[in-house]
Enzyme design. Sequence first.
Site, short mmCIF file in Angstrom:
data_model
loop_
_atom_site.label_atom_id
_atom_site.label_comp_id
_atom_site.label_asym_id
_atom_site.label_seq_id
_atom_site.Cartn_x
_atom_site.Cartn_y
_atom_site.Cartn_z
N THR A 118 0.93 -1.42 0.02
CA THR A 118 0.25 -0.05 -0.21
C THR A 118 0.82 1.29 -0.03
O THR A 118 2.09 1.25 0.76
CB THR A 118 -0.91 0.08 1.20
OG1 THR A 118 -1.55 1.28 1.52
CG2 THR A 118 -0.08 -0.39 2.45
N TYR A 142 -1.01 0.34 10.39
CA TYR A 142 -1.41 -0.49 8.85
C TYR A 142 -0.22 -0.44 7.81
O TYR A 142 0.18 -1.40 7.39
CB TYR A 142 -2.82 0.07 8.42
CG TYR A 142 -3.12 -0.15 6.98
CD1 TYR A 142 -3.33 -1.62 6.64
CD2 TYR A 142 -3.03 0.75 5.84
CE1 TYR A 142 -3.43 -2.06 5.46
CE2 TYR A 142 -3.43 0.27 4.69
CZ TYR A 142 -3.59 -0.96 4.48
OH TYR A 142 -3.72 -1.45 3.08
#
Length: 338
Positions: A118, A142
């Site tokens: 990501t 995350y």
Amino acid sequence: MPDKVLVTGGAGYIGSHACKALAAAGYVPVTYDNLCTGWREAVKFGPFEQGDLMDRARLDQVFAEHEPIAVMHFAALSQVGEAMAEPGKYWRGNVCASLNLIEAAVAAGCLDFVFSSTCATYGDHDGVVLDENTPQTPLNSYGASKRAIEDMLKDFGAAHGLRSVIFRYFNVAGADPEAEVGEFHQPETHLIPLILDAVDGKRPALTINGSDYPTRDGTCVRDYVHVMDLVDAHVLGLEWLKDGRKRTGEARMAGGADVFCLGTGSGFSVREVIDQAKLATNRAVPVTEGPRRDGDAVALVSGSGRAGAELGWKAERSTLPQMIGDAWRWHQTGGYGG
Ligand code: UDP
């Protein structure tokens, strides 16, 4: 017999679209999913094996039964807000679980690996467009957990011959244009499905999270990619790994990991997405303004052409009207669990 690909998270948003693309390309996608956030109904394109990534015995059994030629690893926790509040959940659920999977793949001799990373691994870079060489300074657990898994893949490449394609996604949006699968999270935290909920009255309004950012209209800027374009890149990545074996004439390429950013190079603000949603749905979007969301970067836009140059990837469907139009068509089916 067509080749099988083990798809972790195949019952989730991106994984289910990847299964559709894999099946269309002649592979058998074997979904491995614990259904903690995924949907059994989303597994439509190949066999389903329910299991948890922390369960090594179950993983070994699935590798032995199906003998996949590669792994596509989508299963992950992916909410920035939750990651800020519960980092342990992210380090365990993303990093420990991925370690288990990678060790099981290596033990089974399944050494081609495609990984969902990501742009949240980058953190804030103040207007810089991002590419594969931009330093990774994540703002939340995350992004940090995904960066750790990238590092793990590189180490397992060097030591055990694992060959990885790491895709750093920008903002994934839209749905299968045929509406067989789509985006359906509970709770929903993503911008476009929340806008569509506000459009059809499932929520009173869309809250703009922060309108005082240093951007053209004060709201965050993101680079949105159509989920079907994104999963096409995964099939190309898989073919690239297979071709690499042919190119070198070896049983496989030497171990290692290659990173590709998947974005379009165009950024849109939250307000611009809302304006496009009005046009795509031909309805009003009720909006309120709220505070910034913890852990959000100001702007995340890809500046990379590597996936185009080396994989032949084209983000052909990644326009806001098409992404929102496809999401709206899917939204009107009512999603899963109904
Ligand atoms: N956003 C917003 N209101 C919402 C949800 C999201 O303003 O209810 C904003 C969010 O701050 C970010 C953008 O929309 O700038 C995209 O957020 P999303 O959660 O869809 O993806 P992320 O960028 O976190 O991966």
